[in-house]
Write a protein that holds these residues in place. Sequence first.
Motif, mmCIF file in Angstrom:
data_model
loop_
_atom_site.group_PDB
_atom_site.id
_atom_site.type_symbol
_atom_site.label_atom_id
_atom_site.label_comp_id
_atom_site.label_asym_id
_atom_site.label_seq_id
_atom_site.Cartn_x
_atom_site.Cartn_y
_atom_site.Cartn_z
ATOM 1 N N GLU A 1 32.739 50.546 74.715
ATOM 2 C CA GLU A 1 33.213 51.150 73.482
ATOM 3 C C GLU A 1 33.144 50.325 71.957
ATOM 4 O OE1 GLU A 1 33.790 54.208 73.429
ATOM 5 O OE2 GLU A 1 33.358 54.122 75.527
ATOM 6 N N TYR A 2 32.683 48.937 72.447
ATOM 7 C CA TYR A 2 32.416 48.103 71.559
ATOM 8 C C TYR A 2 31.215 47.984 70.635
ATOM 9 C CZ TYR A 2 33.070 43.528 69.004
ATOM 10 O OH TYR A 2 33.352 42.521 67.685
ATOM 11 N N VAL A 3 30.996 49.006 69.655
ATOM 12 C CA VAL A 3 29.752 49.259 69.295
ATOM 13 C C VAL A 3 29.599 49.074 67.624
ATOM 14 C CG1 VAL A 3 29.182 50.649 70.981
ATOM 15 C CG2 VAL A 3 30.274 51.920 69.077
ATOM 16 N N HIS A 4 30.629 49.005 66.957
ATOM 17 C CA HIS A 4 30.729 48.823 65.718
ATOM 18 C C HIS A 4 30.663 47.199 65.291
ATOM 19 C CE1 HIS A 4 32.795 52.534 66.286
ATOM 20 N NE2 HIS A 4 32.483 52.890 65.048
ATOM 21 N N PRO B 1 30.812 44.311 62.139
ATOM 22 C CA PRO B 1 31.867 44.204 61.078
ATOM 23 C C PRO B 1 31.713 44.873 59.812
ATOM 24 C CG PRO B 1 30.865 41.943 62.121
ATOM 25 C CD PRO B 1 30.138 43.257 62.428
ATOM 26 N N THR B 2 30.596 45.480 59.590
ATOM 27 C CA THR B 2 30.360 46.339 58.324
ATOM 28 C C THR B 2 30.912 47.756 58.598
ATOM 29 O OG1 THR B 2 28.472 46.969 59.087
ATOM 30 C CG2 THR B 2 28.329 45.104 57.751
ATOM 31 N N GLY B 3 31.666 47.881 59.900
ATOM 32 C CA GLY B 3 32.222 49.247 60.055
ATOM 33 C C GLY B 3 31.143 50.236 60.576
ATOM 34 N N VAL B 4 29.861 49.883 60.646
ATOM 35 C CA VAL B 4 28.867 51.100 60.676
ATOM 36 C C VAL B 4 28.693 51.235 62.341
ATOM 37 C CG1 VAL B 4 26.295 51.497 60.872
ATOM 38 C CG2 VAL B 4 27.557 50.402 58.844
ATOM 39 N N ASN B 5 28.762 52.424 62.780
ATOM 40 C CA ASN B 5 28.618 52.755 64.182
ATOM 41 C C ASN B 5 27.074 52.735 64.410
ATOM 42 O OD1 ASN B 5 28.419 53.957 66.651
ATOM 43 N ND2 ASN B 5 29.755 55.685 66.296
ATOM 44 N N LEU B 6 26.801 51.509 65.300
ATOM 45 C CA LEU B 6 25.597 51.169 65.546
ATOM 46 C C LEU B 6 24.935 51.910 66.474
ATOM 47 C CD1 LEU B 6 25.862 47.160 65.707
ATOM 48 C CD2 LEU B 6 25.302 48.635 64.162
ATOM 49 N N GLN B 7 25.602 52.988 67.152
ATOM 50 C CA GLN B 7 24.679 54.005 68.030
ATOM 51 C C GLN B 7 23.960 54.804 67.037
ATOM 52 O OE1 GLN B 7 28.304 55.520 70.109
ATOM 53 N NE2 GLN B 7 27.600 54.556 72.121
ATOM 54 N N GLY B 8 24.404 54.956 65.809
ATOM 55 C CA GLY B 8 23.816 55.904 65.058
ATOM 56 C C GLY B 8 22.300 55.314 64.111
ATOM 57 N N ILE B 9 22.045 54.044 64.620
ATOM 58 C CA ILE B 9 20.743 53.610 63.864
ATOM 59 C C ILE B 9 19.932 53.527 64.957
ATOM 60 C CG2 ILE B 9 22.208 52.369 62.170
ATOM 61 C CD1 ILE B 9 21.900 49.768 63.699
ATOM 62 N N VAL C 1 17.155 57.134 80.861
ATOM 63 C CA VAL C 1 16.697 57.612 79.548
ATOM 64 C C VAL C 1 17.718 58.376 78.883
ATOM 65 C CG1 VAL C 1 14.998 59.058 78.115
ATOM 66 C CG2 VAL C 1 14.126 57.548 80.149
ATOM 67 N N GLN C 2 18.671 59.326 79.592
ATOM 68 C CA GLN C 2 19.580 59.793 78.483
ATOM 69 C C GLN C 2 20.403 58.885 78.111
ATOM 70 O OE1 GLN C 2 21.378 62.257 81.786
ATOM 71 N NE2 GLN C 2 19.886 63.975 81.609
ATOM 72 N N ASP C 3 20.780 58.016 78.810
ATOM 73 C CA ASP C 3 21.839 56.767 78.381
ATOM 74 C C ASP C 3 21.287 56.027 77.188
ATOM 75 O OD1 ASP C 3 23.686 57.963 80.138
ATOM 76 O OD2 ASP C 3 23.432 56.167 81.683
ATOM 77 N N LEU C 4 19.942 55.799 77.287
ATOM 78 C CA LEU C 4 19.350 54.992 76.312
ATOM 79 C C LEU C 4 19.416 55.935 74.666
ATOM 80 C CD1 LEU C 4 16.135 53.435 77.619
ATOM 81 C CD2 LEU C 4 18.260 52.205 76.808
ATOM 82 N N ALA C 5 18.900 56.910 75.044
ATOM 83 C CA ALA C 5 19.059 58.018 74.006
ATOM 84 C C ALA C 5 20.260 58.341 73.383
ATOM 85 C CB ALA C 5 18.494 59.536 74.430
ATOM 86 N N ALA C 6 21.388 58.295 73.954
ATOM 87 C CA ALA C 6 22.533 58.580 73.457
ATOM 88 C C ALA C 6 23.247 57.083 72.768
ATOM 89 C CB ALA C 6 23.695 58.822 74.917
ATOM 90 N N ASP C 7 22.657 56.033 72.988
ATOM 91 C CA ASP C 7 22.957 54.844 72.364
ATOM 92 C C ASP C 7 22.072 54.781 71.198
ATOM 93 O OD1 ASP C 7 24.512 52.671 72.267
ATOM 94 O OD2 ASP C 7 22.676 51.296 72.718
ATOM 95 N N GLY C 8 21.297 55.926 70.762
ATOM 96 C CA GLY C 8 20.236 55.485 69.733
ATOM 97 C C GLY C 8 18.914 54.673 69.910
ATOM 98 N N VAL C 9 18.502 54.510 70.931
ATOM 99 C CA VAL C 9 17.308 53.940 71.241
ATOM 100 C C VAL C 9 16.198 54.830 71.096
ATOM 101 C CG1 VAL C 9 15.924 52.964 73.150
ATOM 102 C CG2 VAL C 9 18.327 52.125 73.031
ATOM 103 N N SER D 1 23.876 48.758 71.514
ATOM 104 C CA SER D 1 24.842 48.800 70.267
ATOM 105 C C SER D 1 25.811 47.808 70.582
ATOM 106 C CB SER D 1 25.243 50.121 70.205
ATOM 107 O OG SER D 1 24.264 51.255 69.714
ATOM 108 N N ARG D 2 26.160 47.556 71.489
ATOM 109 C CA ARG D 2 27.396 46.644 71.681
ATOM 110 C C ARG D 2 26.683 45.246 71.651
ATOM 111 N NH1 ARG D 2 28.656 43.274 76.099
ATOM 112 N NH2 ARG D 2 30.529 42.571 76.386
ATOM 113 N N GLU D 3 25.585 44.824 72.129
ATOM 114 C CA GLU D 3 24.917 43.443 72.050
ATOM 115 C C GLU D 3 24.651 43.183 70.651
ATOM 116 O OE1 GLU D 3 24.157 41.369 74.653
ATOM 117 O OE2 GLU D 3 25.558 42.908 75.628
ATOM 118 N N LEU D 4 24.187 44.278 69.812
ATOM 119 C CA LEU D 4 24.070 44.077 68.357
ATOM 120 C C LEU D 4 25.526 43.742 67.567
ATOM 121 C CD1 LEU D 4 21.541 46.752 67.605
ATOM 122 C CD2 LEU D 4 21.120 44.203 67.449
ATOM 123 N N ALA D 5 26.612 44.437 67.986
ATOM 124 C CA ALA D 5 27.724 44.288 67.395
ATOM 125 C C ALA D 5 28.322 42.786 67.806
ATOM 126 C CB ALA D 5 28.631 45.295 67.931
#
Length: 373
Positions: free
Chosen positions: A7-10, A12-20, A98-106, A324-328
């Motif tokens: 769940e750790y996907v944000h 420090p800016t507060g942006v949900n990284l799954q959305g980028i 692939v479904q899981d990648l897409a859900a993470d914004g890949v 997303s989590r790795e980026l966060a």
Amino acid sequence: MTVPSQEYVHAPTGVNLQGIPKISLHDHLDGGLRPQTILELADDIDLDLPADDAESLREWFAVQSDSGSLVEYLKTFDITTAVMQSSDALVRVAREFVQDLAADGVVYGEIRWAPEQHLRGGLTLDEAVEAVQEGIETGVSDARANGHRIRAGQLVTAMRHADRGLEIAELATRHRYAGVVGFDFAGAEAGFPPSRARTAFDYLASEFFPVTVHAGEADGLESIRSALLDGRALRLGHGVRIAEDVKVESEDDDGTYVTVGPIAQWVKDREIALELSPSSNLQTGAIAAWGEDLIDHPFDLLYQLGFRVTVNTDNRLMSNTSLSRELALLAETFDYDLSDLEVFQLNAASAAFLPLEDREELADLITEGFERV
């Protein structure tokens, strides 16, 4: 090292990284299974598992993978490969992947896997590749139906200890216009340099087929040298130990002063992408020379020096992670902002094993996505 939850996907800016929009270059098919899928596929073949519910199994993989040794880390794959020995299983795993990648914004993912490890149920190499491709294409269609845009290709991997390099290289090129975008060389790194598969790499070069080589993870500069010279690698799988060729001379308030050795300079000057995987690099001990925590990872040093760094998951199941989590984690550890995270995605777009026009389109997609944040 304790691995935080998915769940750790944000940042420090507060942006949900799954959305980028993001690009995944180093992600193993047999390292990204859903625990529930493992349970169901294992039941089909009467395979005993170390846990009988999805969350316990997820935790088991994370704990077993946190060994500090690549050899021990790789033993967890005995279970995942065991349940991937039929066409139906490969289709399902690839589709969900692939479904899981897409859900993470890949928006673009290269899925690496070794067909030679999936033949115990009677499949041929070509049938295995075709099954995975069917799963990928179905997963892409699923993602599109759910409003996600994603493209994915296979990286066909040869296991360095098996000495089937040429056979697998020929397999990859047979499917180059049917989903396979590149060749990978993986497995126990120390003692199995790319020079062992020089014939395969010569063949791939003659076919102008792109290559990435696992190097600089469990072995050092000589492994990287062989990947570059014998493998003609366009990217380095992990490559984190290229930092062994960077000597920190001094540090003061004005900055860090370093001397860059010839191998590192070559990698930097030719913009050979480093497929860095922060959490995995901690788990396998790849950064042991620098420390045991993410702050010790030479990622930031390499980034600041201008290397083409990319961020990857390696094995989402074993590291209990996502892109997303790795980026966060990196953003929190090194105080990166969105502009830094965008650079990492643009680096990945430039390094993707796609035609130039497609890479430029990916870069535009990344830029547009970050501008919308």
